[in-house]
Enzyme design. Structure first.
Site, PDB file in Angstrom:
ATOM      1  N   ASP A   1     -23.190  16.697 -20.265  1.00  0.00           N
ATOM      2  CA  ASP A   1     -24.232  16.032 -21.038  1.00  0.00           C
ATOM      3  C   ASP A   1     -24.980  17.100 -21.846  1.00  0.00           C
ATOM      4  OD1 ASP A   1     -26.256  14.058 -21.753  1.00  0.00           O
ATOM      5  OD2 ASP A   1     -27.524  15.035 -20.253  1.00  0.00           O
TER       6      ASP A   1
ATOM      7  N   ALA B   1     -29.018  16.949 -23.434  1.00  0.00           N
ATOM      8  CA  ALA B   1     -30.424  17.132 -23.052  1.00  0.00           C
ATOM      9  C   ALA B   1     -30.615  16.999 -21.543  1.00  0.00           C
ATOM     10  CB  ALA B   1     -31.303  16.116 -23.775  1.00  0.00           C
TER      11      ALA B   1
ATOM     12  N   ALA C   1     -40.803   5.308 -20.943  1.00  0.00           N
ATOM     13  CA  ALA C   1     -39.992   5.894 -22.011  1.00  0.00           C
ATOM     14  C   ALA C   1     -38.711   6.497 -21.457  1.00  0.00           C
ATOM     15  CB  ALA C   1     -40.796   6.964 -22.748  1.00  0.00           C
TER      16      ALA C   1
ATOM     17  N   MET D   1     -32.983   6.435 -19.880  1.00  0.00           N
ATOM     18  CA  MET D   1     -32.431   7.643 -20.510  1.00  0.00           C
ATOM     19  C   MET D   1     -30.951   7.821 -20.160  1.00  0.00           C
ATOM     20  SD  MET D   1     -33.838   9.788 -22.615  1.00  0.00           S
ATOM     21  CE  MET D   1     -35.578  10.023 -22.217  1.00  0.00           C
TER      22      MET D   1
ATOM     23  N   LYS E   1     -29.094   5.188 -27.808  1.00  0.00           N
ATOM     24  CA  LYS E   1     -30.529   5.103 -28.065  1.00  0.00           C
ATOM     25  C   LYS E   1     -30.986   3.719 -28.531  1.00  0.00           C
ATOM     26  CE  LYS E   1     -30.629   9.231 -26.665  1.00  0.00           C
ATOM     27  NZ  LYS E   1     -30.768   9.375 -25.189  1.00  0.00           N
TER      28      LYS E   1
ATOM     29  N   HIS F   1     -31.235   1.916 -25.379  1.00  0.00           N
ATOM     30  CA  HIS F   1     -32.430   2.415 -24.687  1.00  0.00           C
ATOM     31  C   HIS F   1     -33.666   1.615 -25.127  1.00  0.00           C
ATOM     32  CE1 HIS F   1     -34.593   6.096 -22.913  1.00  0.00           C
ATOM     33  NE2 HIS F   1     -35.558   5.260 -23.307  1.00  0.00           N
TER      34      HIS F   1
ATOM     35  N   ARG G   1     -22.441   4.994 -22.495  1.00  0.00           N
ATOM     36  CA  ARG G   1     -22.763   4.951 -21.071  1.00  0.00           C
ATOM     37  C   ARG G   1     -23.466   3.645 -20.684  1.00  0.00           C
ATOM     38  NH1 ARG G   1     -25.917  10.588 -21.825  1.00  0.00           N
ATOM     39  NH2 ARG G   1     -24.151  12.034 -21.844  1.00  0.00           N
TER      40      ARG G   1
ATOM     41  N   ASP H   1     -27.732  14.373 -16.070  1.00  0.00           N
ATOM     42  CA  ASP H   1     -29.021  14.294 -15.386  1.00  0.00           C
ATOM     43  C   ASP H   1     -29.576  12.873 -15.324  1.00  0.00           C
ATOM     44  OD1 ASP H   1     -31.549  14.297 -17.714  1.00  0.00           O
ATOM     45  OD2 ASP H   1     -29.504  14.683 -18.353  1.00  0.00           O
TER      46      ASP H   1
END
Length: 283
Positions: A26, A28, A59, A63, A67, A70, A174, A200
């Site tokens: 991944d 970030a 927020a 994650m 996006k 998201h 994902r 993460d």
């Protein structure tokens, strides 16, 4: 009646007993942007601009996902949805999601400039894996325009994966497995048991387990501790321990085969996976 042949008294089962060939990383929180600050800050600002401020936890909740997805998931949060209705007098619509996502991309590109430092030890660790014969792939919840901006910044710091998969390069991002499979196809790696996915987030871990490969969660530098390196260093130990335990629990519950503090711990995990593969184990 099930078909059978009396000559077939035994079946043959093939097991891969070789080493790990591909590590799919991944971005970030795993190799860059300690604490996953860029997307978290951008999502917060997007909702603030809509007159519906959200918390840091709200927020960060989805994650790892594409996006646009998201944004949809944040709007599905009961508390956020209630505040949206109170502000706008109606539930959020697809048009709202489209508008917010259109605003997200340029804002993310701007914010990301301040949060694109490689996580300490990441480049050296990746080089160690390459020296041992492993290929390095990558997946992200970012789309191609954002990833294209990130590539040269990472390259200047010494990180150039063998393949880049963005969320808009596959039918579904994902937690579906397609980006991991795309890495395996493009880098000519098989079987899937020889692949390790490192992430993460819950969706990133599930991306790995859905693909059928090993999945390693990253806790300390990632989304669920959600703090920069400086903030972690200044954090009271009791607070850090609490956040870290929550991150370990979250990633373990998502199905990760291993959870580590940061990418520097990955070579020891790879060594253990190689031991298990040699014994005939599968993910």
């Amino acid at each position: 009646m099930a078909w059978s042949n009396p000559r077939m008294q035994y079946s043959c089962l093939r097991r891969y007993r070789g080493p790990v060939k591909l590590v799919v990383l991944d971005w970030a929180g795993t190799v860059i942007d300690y604490g996953v600050c860029a997307p978290a800050l951008t999502f917060s600002e997007i909702f603030k601009n809509e007159g519906v401020p959200i918390s840091n936890e709200e927020a960060r909740g989805p994650m790892g996902a594409h996006k646009r997805v998201h944004i949809q998931r944040v709007l599905e949060n009961e508390s956020v949805r209630g505040r949206w209705v109170q502000k706008h007098g109606r539930p959020p619509t697809e048009e709202d999601v489209d508008r917010m996502y259109a605003n997200f991309v340029p804002m993310q590109l701007s914010v990301m400039k301040n949060y694109s430092t490689m996580i300490p030890g990441a480049v050296d660790t990746i080089n160690q894996l390459r020296e041992k014969g492993m290929k390095i792939g990558s997946t992200t919840g970012y789309t191609t325009p954002i990833l294209d901006d990130l590539k040269p910044v990472a390259a200047q710091q010494g990180y150039v994966p063998d393949f880049y998969a963005a969320a808009d390069m596959v039918p579904q991002a994902r937690p579906c497995p397609y980006m991991v499979w795309l890495n395996a196809i493009e880098l000519d790696v098989h079987p899937i048991e020889a692949v390790v996915k490192v992430d993460d987030t819950v969706d990133g871990v599930k991306e790995g387990t859905s693909a059928g490969c090993w999945a390693v969660g990253v806790a300390k530098t990632g989304n669920y501790v959600g703090a920069t390196e400086e903030e972690v260093a200044a954090m009271p130990q009791a607070d850090l321990d609490r956040k870290l335990q929550r991150a370990y629990d979250t990633l373990t519950d998502s199905g990760a085969h291993y959870v580590i503090d940061n990418i520097v711990d990955l070579p020891d995990v790879i060594a253990d996976i190689n031991r298990r593969l040699a014994a005939g184990e599968r993910p």
